[in-house]
Motif scaffolding. Structure first.
Motif, PDB file in Angstrom:
ATOM      1  N   THR A   1     -25.893 -39.604  60.714  1.00 13.99           N
ATOM      2  CA  THR A   1     -26.647 -39.505  59.465  1.00 13.99           C
ATOM      3  C   THR A   1     -25.857 -38.887  58.321  1.00 13.99           C
ATOM      4  O   THR A   1     -26.285 -38.967  57.168  1.00 13.99           O
ATOM      5  N   GLY A   2     -24.716 -38.234  58.613  1.00  9.50           N
ATOM      6  CA  GLY A   2     -23.938 -37.581  57.571  1.00  9.50           C
ATOM      7  C   GLY A   2     -24.432 -36.190  57.212  1.00  9.50           C
ATOM      8  O   GLY A   2     -23.923 -35.577  56.273  1.00  9.50           O
ATOM      9  N   VAL A   3     -25.414 -35.666  57.946  1.00  7.44           N
ATOM     10  CA  VAL A   3     -25.944 -34.327  57.685  1.00  7.44           C
ATOM     11  C   VAL A   3     -24.999 -33.285  58.277  1.00  7.44           C
ATOM     12  O   VAL A   3     -24.464 -33.463  59.376  1.00  7.44           O
ATOM     13  N   THR A   4     -24.795 -32.186  57.547  1.00  6.30           N
ATOM     14  CA  THR A   4     -23.923 -31.102  58.013  1.00  6.30           C
ATOM     15  C   THR A   4     -24.707 -29.787  58.046  1.00  6.30           C
ATOM     16  O   THR A   4     -25.406 -29.462  57.080  1.00  6.30           O
ATOM     17  N   LEU A   5     -24.581 -29.069  59.154  1.00  5.12           N
ATOM     18  CA  LEU A   5     -25.211 -27.757  59.324  1.00  5.12           C
ATOM     19  C   LEU A   5     -24.112 -26.713  59.492  1.00  5.12           C
ATOM     20  O   LEU A   5     -23.250 -26.853  60.367  1.00  5.12           O
ATOM     21  N   ILE A   6     -24.135 -25.675  58.653  1.00  2.00           N
ATOM     22  CA  ILE A   6     -23.154 -24.592  58.740  1.00  2.00           C
ATOM     23  C   ILE A   6     -23.904 -23.268  58.881  1.00  2.00           C
ATOM     24  O   ILE A   6     -24.628 -22.864  57.962  1.00  2.00           O
ATOM     25  N   ILE A   7     -23.752 -22.635  60.033  1.00  2.00           N
ATOM     26  CA  ILE A   7     -24.303 -21.299  60.255  1.00  2.00           C
ATOM     27  C   ILE A   7     -23.127 -20.332  60.209  1.00  2.00           C
ATOM     28  O   ILE A   7     -22.209 -20.430  61.024  1.00  2.00           O
ATOM     29  N   PRO A   8     -23.100 -19.407  59.265  1.00  2.00           N
ATOM     30  CA  PRO A   8     -21.907 -18.560  59.074  1.00  2.00           C
ATOM     31  C   PRO A   8     -21.718 -17.559  60.210  1.00  2.00           C
ATOM     32  O   PRO A   8     -22.605 -17.362  61.058  1.00  2.00           O
ATOM     33  N   GLU A   9     -20.567 -16.951  60.214  1.00  2.00           N
ATOM     34  CA  GLU A   9     -20.280 -15.913  61.205  1.00  2.00           C
ATOM     35  C   GLU A   9     -21.238 -14.737  61.024  1.00  2.00           C
ATOM     36  O   GLU A   9     -21.658 -14.413  59.905  1.00  2.00           O
ATOM     37  N   GLU A  10     -21.577 -14.110  62.160  1.00  2.00           N
ATOM     38  CA  GLU A  10     -22.450 -12.935  62.196  1.00  2.00           C
ATOM     39  C   GLU A  10     -23.821 -13.211  61.585  1.00  2.00           C
ATOM     40  O   GLU A  10     -24.465 -12.325  61.023  1.00  2.00           O
ATOM     41  N   ALA A  11     -24.288 -14.456  61.720  1.00  3.07           N
ATOM     42  CA  ALA A  11     -25.621 -14.800  61.216  1.00  3.07           C
ATOM     43  C   ALA A  11     -26.715 -14.545  62.242  1.00  3.07           C
ATOM     44  O   ALA A  11     -27.882 -14.413  61.887  1.00  3.07           O
ATOM     45  N   VAL A  12     -26.340 -14.486  63.523  1.00  9.08           N
ATOM     46  CA  VAL A  12     -27.326 -14.234  64.575  1.00  9.08           C
ATOM     47  C   VAL A  12     -27.073 -12.866  65.187  1.00  9.08           C
ATOM     48  O   VAL A  12     -25.935 -12.399  65.274  1.00  9.08           O
TER      49      VAL A  12
ATOM     50  N   ILE B   1     -35.617 -39.195  50.328  1.00 10.91           N
ATOM     51  CA  ILE B   1     -34.383 -39.845  49.877  1.00 10.91           C
ATOM     52  C   ILE B   1     -33.175 -39.313  50.649  1.00 10.91           C
ATOM     53  O   ILE B   1     -32.034 -39.613  50.305  1.00 10.91           O
ATOM     54  N   THR B   2     -33.418 -38.500  51.663  1.00 14.41           N
ATOM     55  CA  THR B   2     -32.372 -37.989  52.555  1.00 14.41           C
ATOM     56  C   THR B   2     -32.823 -38.206  53.991  1.00 14.41           C
ATOM     57  O   THR B   2     -34.007 -38.468  54.237  1.00 14.41           O
ATOM     58  N   PRO B   3     -31.920 -38.113  54.948  1.00 18.69           N
ATOM     59  CA  PRO B   3     -32.372 -38.065  56.338  1.00 18.69           C
ATOM     60  C   PRO B   3     -33.321 -36.874  56.538  1.00 18.69           C
ATOM     61  O   PRO B   3     -33.197 -35.848  55.867  1.00 18.69           O
TER      62      PRO B   3
END
Length: 690
Positions: A180-191, A216-218
């Motif tokens: 789908t071209g979707v990108t997920l970025i979870i930064p360092e030390e987020a959890v 208009i997006t996935p």
């Protein structure tokens, strides 16, 4: 039914049987019954009287072993009342059991099938009870527990397809969905502590309730069982031409998991999240907790908006005929993958793509320059298509759903016309060579499209069948570089980078490792998204991102690339890259008779070909072999080692003056091959045979 009456004044607690002869007997009313005699357990039935109570009795013999009067003696045992009672009990028991199974089993099956919905109802009632007791329940933060989630996975996979499940810790996560071209970025030390994240994405489903809005997006579903300390970034690609007025009509919509748990559908509402960034090709959403996300427009605004589309040219050569298609589809990764799969299934290859927008008329037409080609005939392939309407490309309009509430019937209809290649719409042509004498060896035909917002044209190369050789010109045509000012020929560092990393991402089946590699090199998500739309596979993606990185870092060394490779756990490739930039070891003093000697092919295959078999193409270029010949080896030989053997053989035949040990050592130590360890093995071998 014929009956007999047995009259007795002495039967008390006795077993009695009425015996008949198994021979045929016909009794008339009033006749004495010579073949019937009563028996009891104590044989005292003298006072019994047998009379026939119907006018006619006809009895016939059976195949069952019924004893007759002649063969029955008074001393033989008869079935006891206890035996008959047990048989009756057993029959009654199994009859009742069968009835119970018939009555109870279907409801049990139904309950098993609907167990998820029963679980939904239970938890819904549980929340109502908590609210009744004064316990505050926040519907947005009320996440499903692990049991609810596991029960729902099958249903979620039916909506989003294959789900991504990944462990996440303090190191964070970068995930790119190639479908789908979707990108997920979870930064360092987020959890706060290690946990699991689930991810799914799709363009539409009958399980999404968006009211009067159109996505208009996935539509993306992300689940994580804890809030994040740092906000995560979600990049949603779109195909709307963004302007000042359009931007005001965009809304970020969300749906909590619990709406799906309760109703079996995701009910979307407009979010009050004001941290959405609008880009020409991506929306960026930041959030501390996850649910389902999309960016949408009200249906009337969607109708009037201008949209980005792609035009792909696909080709197939069969003897004297060349088939050419021009397919038009929304500028989305998912649509591009659909078209690519459609053409792979019929042995077509996509050779070029262009992006465009329809003009106000919304009609795309096609013309050829020249219109008449000497020696060739052009005809439409299959159905007649003179023009493509914009409404025929918009899959929401094709499905017949004006708003975003898609039904199961809408999806089935779209799938049906996709299977027969009616969607996305396309121009289909075939070019047949009718006269080889008139046809040029290679003829370029310009294809011009009208109805786009800009000049749009693509070139077709028609080759005379008599000129077909292994060096097929079409195999030399590649997709043009996004960065034409930078080429490997004038940049030694770039040449080495491409040499080492060219095939690294060949096995990138998930299609996301190249994306993380680009992010580690400092490229933006938007830049990588453009590369993904323009090119076809992870190898091309990696090549283009290196070229793009080089344009932005013209004075950089190879070290940032090695560091990026190590960060995505490609340490062996990083070490290989470092080896390419080590200083070359000087060739030791060896007699000229040894260095100028012609190598034996078996020895050469073992010393060189078996150790760097994936370098046969580059080695062939370094020793002066023709590019077309080298490309033809891919079709003719199954393994790299076989191809390397052919490279050695061809070299020895066409350039015998350079086919020497000295040349081999120099090529192995060159910046093109940089196999210094293999060169050292060759030198050791030559020293040993002196």
């Amino acid at each position: 039914m014929p009956k007999c009456q047995l009259h007795s004044i002495s039967f008390k607690n006795q077993s009695c049987v009425l015996a008949f002869s198994h021979s045929i007997a016909k009794l008339q009313f009033g006749d004495p019954p010579p073949f019937m005699q009563p028996y009891s357990s104590n044989n005292k039935c003298a006072s019994s009287i047998i009379t026939v109570t119907t006018s006619t009795i006809s009895m016939y013999s059976f195949s069952l072993p019924i004893p007759s009067v002649e063969n029955y003696s008074p001393g033989d045992p008869l079935p006891s009342r206890d035996t008959i009672s047990w048989l009756t009990v057993i029959i009654v028991f199994f009859t009742v059991l069968l009835l119970l199974l018939i009555l109870i089993l279907p409801p049990i099956i139904i309950i098993c099938i609907e167990r998820d919905f029963i679980t939904f109802i239970y938890h819904k009632q549980k929340r109502k009870d908590l609210e009744y007791k004064g316990v505050q329940v926040n519907p947005e933060s009320n996440k499903p527990n692990q049991i609810e989630l596991q029960n729902s996975i099958v249903h979620l996979e039916g909506i989003f397809g294959e789900l991504m499940k990944s462990k996440i810790d303090v190191r964070g996560l970068v995930y790119h969905c190639s479908r789908t071209g979707v990108t997920l970025i979870i930064p360092e030390e987020a959890v706060q502590q290690p946990t699991t994240v689930w991810f799914g994405a799709c363009p539409f489903s009958d399980k999404f309730m968006l009211g009067d809005f159109i996505s208009i997006t996935p539509i993306v579903w992300v689940h994580i069982d804890q809030n994040l300390i740092k906000p995560a970034e979600l990049y949603l690609p779109h195909y709307i031409n963004i302007g000042a007025m359009i931007e005001e009509q965009l809304v970020h919509m969300i749906a909590g998991d619990q709406s799906f748990m309760d109703q079996g559908k995701f009910e979307f509402t407009v979010s009050n999240n004001d941290k959405m960034e609008v880009n020409s090709d991506l929306f960026k959403v930041c959030c501390h907790h996850f649910c389902s996300h999309c960016v949408a427009m009200e249906k009337n605004a969607y109708k009037s908006s201008q949209k980005h589309y792609m035009l792909a040219m696909a080709e197939k050569q069969e003897d004297k005929t060349k088939f050419v298609d021009f397919c038009c589809f929304p500028c989305q990764i998912g649509c591009k993958q659909l078209v690519t799969k459609q053409y792979e299934d019929i042995d077509f290859k996509i050779s070029d793509t262009k992006s465009f927008m329809f003009n106000d008329e919304g009609v795309l037409s096609i013309a050829f320059d020249p219109d008449n080609i000497p020696g060739w005939d052009r005809d439409q392939n299959g159905f007649q298509t003179e023009e493509i309407l914009e409404s025929e490309v918009d899959y929401f309009k094709v499905m017949g759903c004006e708003a975003g509430n898609v039904t199961k019937e809408n999806i089935e209809m779209l799938k049906m016309i996709e299977d027969i290649l009616s969607y996305p719409p396309r121009f289909r042509f075939k070019f047949s060579c009718l006269n080889k004498a008139l046809a040029l060896d290679a003829m370029k035909v310009k294809v011009v499209f009208s109805g786009a917002n800009k000049a749009l044209q693509i070139s077709i190369t028609l080759e005379n069948p008599k000129a077909f050789i292994s060096e097929n010109l079409s195999t030399l045509q590649g997709t043009p570089f996004l960065t034409p000012n930078i080429t490997p020929a004038n940049d030694a560092i770039l040449m080495n980078l491409l040499t080492v990393t060219a095939d690294v991402f060949h096995d990138d089946h998930l299609g996301s490792k190249w994306f993380v590699f680009g992010l580690k090199l400092g490229l933006s998500v938007s830049q990588l998204h453009k590369i993904e739309l323009q090119y076809s596979n992870p190898i091309q993606f990696a090549r283009e991102l290196l070229l793009l990185w080089r344009t932005q870092n013209k004075s950089a060394s190879w070290e940032p690339v090695a560091a990026a490779l190590k960060s995505i756990e490609l340490n062996s490739v990083a070490l290989k890259l470092e080896g390419h930039f080590r200083e070359q070891c000087p060739i030791p003093t060896l007699p000229s008779s040894v260095l100028e000697a012609e190598p034996g092919l078996p020895v050469l295959n073992n010393l060189v070909g078996a150790k760097i078999e994936d370098k046969y193409h580059l080695f062939g270029i370094a020793v002066g072999l023709n590019e077309g010949y080298l490309r033809g080896l891919d079709k003719d030989y199954a393994t790299c080692q076989e191809r390397f053997h052919q490279v050695f053989y061809k070299w020895s035949q066409i350039n015998p003056d350079t086919f020497k040990w000295k040349t081999i050592i120099e090529v192995l130590q060159s910046n093109t091959i940089k196999a210094t360890s293999v060169a050292e093995c060759v030198i050791e071998h030559l020293v040993s045979i002196q």
